[in-house]
Structure formats: C-alpha cells, structure tokens
Enzyme design. Structure first.
Site, PDB file in Angstrom:
ATOM      1  N   ARG A  17      -8.468  -5.069 -39.863  1.00 46.55           N
ATOM      2  CA  ARG A  17      -9.740  -5.493 -38.966  1.00 46.55           C
ATOM      3  C   ARG A  17      -9.338  -4.656 -37.714  1.00 46.55           C
ATOM      4  O   ARG A  17     -10.261  -4.548 -36.691  1.00 46.55           O
ATOM      5  CB  ARG A  17      -9.484  -6.892 -38.665  1.00 46.55           C
ATOM      6  CG  ARG A  17     -10.823  -7.432 -38.342  1.00 46.55           C
ATOM      7  CD  ARG A  17     -11.023  -7.240 -36.942  1.00 46.55           C
ATOM      8  NE  ARG A  17     -12.660  -7.981 -36.477  1.00 46.55           N
ATOM      9  CZ  ARG A  17     -12.580  -9.056 -35.994  1.00 46.55           C
ATOM     10  NH1 ARG A  17     -11.959  -9.841 -35.465  1.00 46.55           N
ATOM     11  NH2 ARG A  17     -14.110  -9.508 -35.602  1.00 46.55           N
ATOM     12  N   SER A  18      -8.268  -3.861 -37.772  1.00 44.14           N
ATOM     13  CA  SER A  18      -8.052  -2.991 -36.200  1.00 44.14           C
ATOM     14  C   SER A  18      -8.644  -1.681 -36.459  1.00 44.14           C
ATOM     15  O   SER A  18      -8.441  -0.727 -37.217  1.00 44.14           O
ATOM     16  CB  SER A  18      -6.589  -2.764 -36.041  1.00 44.14           C
ATOM     17  OG  SER A  18      -6.238  -1.701 -35.399  1.00 44.14           O
TER      18      SER A  18
END
Length: 216
Positions: free
Chosen positions: A12-13
C-alpha cells in the site's frame, strides 16, 4: 561472498513502489542479496492512523509522490482499486479488506522462494503504475511470471498456509521495529536501518564501505 540486506516493504506504500525497482536494479548490478520482508500497512496495523494525523498529511503525501515520480521518471497513478478499502473523505478504513491480506500473503510466499523483491517490483508496477483492475484477469499472474514464479502456486499457498504466512509477516514487523524503525520502505543492512526511498544512495554508500562490488 556478497553482502545481504533486508527490505521491509508494503503493497500500500507508494514510497515503497518508488524504491523497489531501484533496489532490484542494485541487487542485479551488484553482489548483493536483498530479501523482501513484507509487512501489513499502517491501515491494518493502526486503523485510526489516518484519522489521528494532520488534515494536510494525505494531501501533501499525494503531491509529494506525484512530484517524486516525475523527478525519478517512474510512472505513477492512483491505484484502481486501492489495496486498502478506505473512505478518503472520512479517512476511515473498511472492515472488509479483500485485497491487502491476499497480496501480502502472496508477497511473503514469493519471499519464501527468494523472489520476493522481483515479485514486489512487478506487482507494484501494476498497482501504482496505472493498470486499472490490476487485481483482475491475469495481471498478477503475469507479474509473477515476470518474477520467475508460478502464480497459481503462490495463490494456493496464500490460501492454504495463511496462518503461517501471517506469523512470518508479523515477525517481519517485529524485526523492523527491532532494527530501529517502524515505517516502509526500510532497508536494514548489518543492523542499520535506512528509511525511505530517498535513502538508497546513503545505503549504497554504507555498503560500499563494507566492500560492495559490482557483479562481473
């Protein structure tokens, strides 16, 4: 014997995405083994993180990532779908999360095979590089194949061995914090953490001090 490092990383980064292809290229051009150690993102570990943060945090992060991607020449687009189901207006994280657990377990299964960094690179290019519906069809299967992996095997393992994979992912988080940080991407080399996509040159400087050599 070559050098070794661990890369703590999240699907998700966006900053993890911006770092991944550069760390992969470094491991391919130098006598260096980088082991991917996936962790669950803050949205899973601390669901109220976004609600507690300053209202400008999300807006600045988006602007910064867009700026960095242009500066680095790395394609970037908001993921469709987001690996985390979240109401952006309220910042609240949904209870049902159909993507992130599957993705992270598959990433850990790839790491078990020594191909975690390659898979993370290929998959994140889909998620953050502008591929709509990256979770559908054969997109992830293609990413796995490009990383030298069998996606069917990875997906079956993620389903059948979820408990053990989650334990490994939790151990990754513990190891990250023991090394002195909590966020991603963080490269840990000889116990020293290098947090952020902007610390790659610094990590390279340190590894060259320890004898890092180009592959021949």
């Amino acid at each position: 014997m070559g050098l070794a490092a661990d890369l703590f990383w999240s699907f998700r980064s966006p900053y993890s995405y911006l770092a991944t292809r550069r760390y992969r290229a470094l491991s391919e051009s130098h006598d260096l083994e980088i082991s991917l150690r996936p962790v669950y993102p803050l949205a899973i570990r601390q669901p109220d993180f976004f609600e507690r943060n300053h209202p400008n945090w999300l807006r600045y992060t988006v602007a910064d990532v867009m700026r960095l991607s242009a500066y680095l020449g790395i394609p970037f687009a908001p993921p469709r779908p987001d690996p985390i189901v979240q109401d952006i207006a309220t910042r609240r994280i949904a209870q049902d999360q159909p993507h992130i657990f599957r993705l992270t377990r598959i990433g850990q299964a790839a790491a078990r095979r020594g191909r975690g960094l390659a898979f993370a690179d290929e998959a994140s290019r889909l998620i953050w590089g502008g591929t709509p519906g990256w979770n559908e069809g054969d997109h992830l299967a293609g990413a796995a194949a490009r990383a030298g992996l069998d996606f069917g095997e990875l997906e079956a393992e993620a389903a059948s061995d979820a408990g053990a994979l989650d334990a490994e992912i939790a151990a990754n988080q513990i190891a990250l914090e023991a090394a002195g940080h909590w966020g991603v991407p963080t490269l840990v080399f000889e116990g020293e953490p290098f947090f952020g996509q902007d610390r790659i040159d610094l990590a390279l400087w340190r590894m060259r001090q320890r004898g890092l050599a180009a592959r021949t």
